[in-house]
Design an enzyme around this catalytic site. Sequence first.
Site, PDB file in Angstrom:
ATOM      1  N   ARG A 138       2.721 -10.650  20.289  1.00  0.00           N
ATOM      2  CA  ARG A 138       1.381 -10.998  20.737  1.00  0.00           C
ATOM      3  C   ARG A 138       1.513 -11.518  22.179  1.00  0.00           C
ATOM      4  NH1 ARG A 138      -0.647 -16.934  20.497  1.00  0.00           N
ATOM      5  NH2 ARG A 138      -2.786 -16.655  21.201  1.00  0.00           N
ATOM      6  N   ARG A 151     -12.486 -27.550  22.429  1.00  0.00           N
ATOM      7  CA  ARG A 151     -12.988 -27.033  23.712  1.00  0.00           C
ATOM      8  C   ARG A 151     -14.509 -27.084  23.749  1.00  0.00           C
ATOM      9  NH1 ARG A 151      -9.759 -22.049  22.786  1.00  0.00           N
ATOM     10  NH2 ARG A 151      -7.645 -22.547  23.426  1.00  0.00           N
ATOM     11  N   ASP A 185     -11.840 -30.762  12.413  1.00  0.00           N
ATOM     12  CA  ASP A 185     -11.727 -29.975  11.189  1.00  0.00           C
ATOM     13  C   ASP A 185     -13.096 -29.903  10.516  1.00  0.00           C
ATOM     14  OD1 ASP A 185     -11.297 -29.083   8.506  1.00  0.00           O
ATOM     15  OD2 ASP A 185      -9.168 -29.570   8.748  1.00  0.00           O
ATOM     16  N   MET A 186     -13.600 -28.684  10.352  1.00  0.00           N
ATOM     17  CA  MET A 186     -14.956 -28.507   9.811  1.00  0.00           C
ATOM     18  C   MET A 186     -15.093 -29.092   8.400  1.00  0.00           C
ATOM     19  SD  MET A 186     -17.963 -27.628  10.542  1.00  0.00           S
ATOM     20  CE  MET A 186     -17.983 -26.661  12.052  1.00  0.00           C
ATOM     21  N   ARG A 187     -13.992 -29.094   7.641  1.00  0.00           N
ATOM     22  CA  ARG A 187     -14.051 -29.690   6.286  1.00  0.00           C
ATOM     23  C   ARG A 187     -14.418 -31.164   6.369  1.00  0.00           C
ATOM     24  NH1 ARG A 187      -8.435 -26.854   5.021  1.00  0.00           N
ATOM     25  NH2 ARG A 187      -8.351 -27.358   7.207  1.00  0.00           N
ATOM     26  N   GLU A 229      -4.427 -10.781  11.994  1.00  0.00           N
ATOM     27  CA  GLU A 229      -3.940 -10.346  13.299  1.00  0.00           C
ATOM     28  C   GLU A 229      -2.528  -9.779  13.235  1.00  0.00           C
ATOM     29  OE1 GLU A 229      -6.623 -13.374  15.942  1.00  0.00           O
ATOM     30  OE2 GLU A 229      -4.939 -14.166  14.857  1.00  0.00           O
ATOM     31  N   HIS A 283      -8.890 -13.280  21.607  1.00  0.00           N
ATOM     32  CA  HIS A 283      -9.045 -12.998  20.169  1.00  0.00           C
ATOM     33  C   HIS A 283      -9.269 -11.499  19.930  1.00  0.00           C
ATOM     34  CE1 HIS A 283     -10.705 -17.328  19.292  1.00  0.00           C
ATOM     35  NE2 HIS A 283      -9.392 -17.287  19.199  1.00  0.00           N
ATOM     36  N   GLU A 320     -14.507 -17.919   7.587  1.00  0.00           N
ATOM     37  CA  GLU A 320     -14.169 -17.413   6.251  1.00  0.00           C
ATOM     38  C   GLU A 320     -14.436 -18.432   5.150  1.00  0.00           C
ATOM     39  OE1 GLU A 320     -10.073 -16.024   6.361  1.00  0.00           O
ATOM     40  OE2 GLU A 320     -10.472 -15.072   8.283  1.00  0.00           O
ATOM     41  N   LEU A 347     -14.524 -17.737  14.127  1.00  0.00           N
ATOM     42  CA  LEU A 347     -14.702 -19.194  14.176  1.00  0.00           C
ATOM     43  C   LEU A 347     -13.480 -19.879  13.568  1.00  0.00           C
ATOM     44  CD1 LEU A 347     -18.411 -19.278  12.851  1.00  0.00           C
ATOM     45  CD2 LEU A 347     -17.611 -18.974  15.214  1.00  0.00           C
ATOM     46  N   VAL A 363     -12.994 -21.299   9.920  1.00  0.00           N
ATOM     47  CA  VAL A 363     -14.348 -21.788   9.641  1.00  0.00           C
ATOM     48  C   VAL A 363     -15.223 -20.650   9.111  1.00  0.00           C
ATOM     49  CG1 VAL A 363     -16.413 -22.812  10.670  1.00  0.00           C
ATOM     50  CG2 VAL A 363     -14.147 -23.593  11.395  1.00  0.00           C
ATOM     51  N   ASN A 375       4.811 -14.281  17.496  1.00  0.00           N
ATOM     52  CA  ASN A 375       3.760 -14.957  18.239  1.00  0.00           C
ATOM     53  C   ASN A 375       4.392 -16.208  18.848  1.00  0.00           C
ATOM     54  OD1 ASN A 375       1.556 -16.336  19.146  1.00  0.00           O
ATOM     55  ND2 ASN A 375       0.434 -16.293  17.204  1.00  0.00           N
TER      56      ASN A 375
HETATM   57  P1  AMP Z   1      -7.966 -21.114  12.345  1.00  0.00           P
HETATM   58  O1  AMP Z   1      -7.872 -21.506  13.796  1.00  0.00           O
HETATM   59  O2  AMP Z   1      -8.572 -19.755  12.137  1.00  0.00           O
HETATM   60  O3  AMP Z   1      -6.691 -21.308  11.594  1.00  0.00           O
HETATM   61  O4  AMP Z   1      -9.026 -22.129  11.687  1.00  0.00           O
HETATM   62  C1  AMP Z   1      -8.705 -23.498  11.548  1.00  0.00           C
HETATM   63  C2  AMP Z   1      -9.957 -24.265  11.203  1.00  0.00           C
HETATM   64  O5  AMP Z   1     -10.575 -23.721  10.031  1.00  0.00           O
HETATM   65  C3  AMP Z   1      -9.706 -25.719  10.829  1.00  0.00           C
HETATM   66  O6  AMP Z   1      -9.700 -26.530  11.974  1.00  0.00           O
HETATM   67  C4  AMP Z   1     -10.874 -26.051   9.929  1.00  0.00           C
HETATM   68  O7  AMP Z   1     -11.903 -26.598  10.728  1.00  0.00           O
HETATM   69  C5  AMP Z   1     -11.362 -24.708   9.425  1.00  0.00           C
HETATM   70  N1  AMP Z   1     -11.272 -24.599   7.965  1.00  0.00           N
HETATM   71  C6  AMP Z   1     -10.216 -24.225   7.222  1.00  0.00           C
HETATM   72  N2  AMP Z   1     -10.526 -24.264   5.901  1.00  0.00           N
HETATM   73  C7  AMP Z   1     -11.812 -24.675   5.807  1.00  0.00           C
HETATM   74  C8  AMP Z   1     -12.726 -24.923   4.729  1.00  0.00           C
HETATM   75  N3  AMP Z   1     -12.358 -24.742   3.470  1.00  0.00           N
HETATM   76  N4  AMP Z   1     -13.972 -25.340   5.035  1.00  0.00           N
HETATM   77  C9  AMP Z   1     -14.333 -25.512   6.314  1.00  0.00           C
HETATM   78  N5  AMP Z   1     -13.541 -25.296   7.366  1.00  0.00           N
HETATM   79  C10 AMP Z   1     -12.297 -24.893   7.128  1.00  0.00           C
END
Ligand code: AMP
Length: 423
Positions: A99, A249, A290-292, A392, A188, A341, A217, A339, A14
């Site tokens: 990819r 975005r 970051d959703m956390r 992926e 995606h 998962e 997400l 997010v 990738n």
């Molecule tokens: P990805 O682009 O699929 O790698 O997702 C990255 C995003 O997943 C990060 O920016 C976080 O916002 C979110 N993320 C990862 N772990 C968690 C978690 N335990 N709780 C909430 N959001 C998470």
Amino acid sequence: MTTPTTASRVLVLNSGSSSVKYQLLDARDDSRLAVGLVERIGEETSRLVHTPLTGGGEGKRERTAPIADHAAALKAVADELAADGLGLDSPELAAIGHRVVHGGMRFTAPTVITEEVLEEIERLVPVAPLHNPANITGIRTAQALRPDLPQVAVFDTAFHTTMPESAARYAIDTETADVHRVRRYGFHGTSHAYVSRRTAELLGKDPSEVNVIVLHLGNGASASAVRGGRCVDTSMGLTPLEGLVMGTRSGDVDPAVVFHLVRNAGMSVDEVDALLNKKSGLIGLCGDNDMREIRRRVDEGDERAQLAFDVYIHRLKKYIGAYYAVLGRVDAIAFTAGVGENAAPVREAAVAGLEELGLAVDASLNAVRGDEPRLVSPEYARVAVAVVPTDEELEIMHQTYALVTEGSAGNASGIASGNASGI
Ligand code: AMP
């Protein structure tokens, strides 16, 4: 490890503009032999992280040293793999799967890369200026290293090429759209293909029997409506900017926002591009993507974080409703990526109040964490709500291996797919 009698390994690459992510997988048992990445290519502080997995995942190696370009990066990766007895000169390597972000209308399935295929990927650079050039560089570099080996392109857009014209067309002047290839492509794709198929498996059904809304997400985010294993609509469009609220975005905005900012705020088109792609979405609304962190702030009563969360959920709900209407009947909604998962509050809020549509989340099931596909809806719910971790690289490996060994891009359900990690 037993010695395979035929070539069964696939290196999945990738390639981004300044990074290369890779995984070496074995098609016989879907095992991963090594994973890693090279980042900050071209800078003084380039970093390579390599983890061999044959010895139980121990022995992660990291080094920071200048890596001038993609050729040097791939050479460094090859050296790391060779040090573990997994060198790219191994007769066990069957192919390299790349990819590729944009395959336009031409590539509806994984494709063995020829000079003509590369030229077509090059022709699509105007609609994927950030991604396709990096993908092409990765392919050329890998070809130079193993010119004899089949190289396969797996496109992010391929799974979405089944969208009907009614979903793929923007309502703009047809001639302008056709000349400049302005239409909705979606991204995606590998993830949407993989997750929709795994969701059908989770329900104990064939993909041809089920209608699924997939919500990918991550930092990038997209939704798709999948009818009987075929995509009929997706939220990203000409570029990955359209649709859901994402990490940085905006997703959907009135296109006149661009004219307004150019005419009245003195911004250049490039500045508006950067604003909508890099300084909008969650980070634009509250300063965090970051959703956390956003959830932590929400729990502390932070109003900006709460607003960002609410806008994010509102958009998500609108797409769930829209795709429900597009599909007519929905068997499952599948949450995936970082997010989807991991963030139980996002899943809960996204379906809250949708009981009339047969949607509900069981609080205790939703709170359980895990790596396996699982249902989080109560038994009585008419529509299954599922958490289905995406993979992926595994999908790219399957697509690549099927193509070079069977001459078909088929997988269990015959779905052609693309991939999008990092979008
Ligand atoms: P990805 O682009 O699929 O790698 O997702 C990255 C995003 O997943 C990060 O920016 C976080 O916002 C979110 N993320 C990862 N772990 C968690 C978690 N335990 N709780 C909430 N959001 C998470």
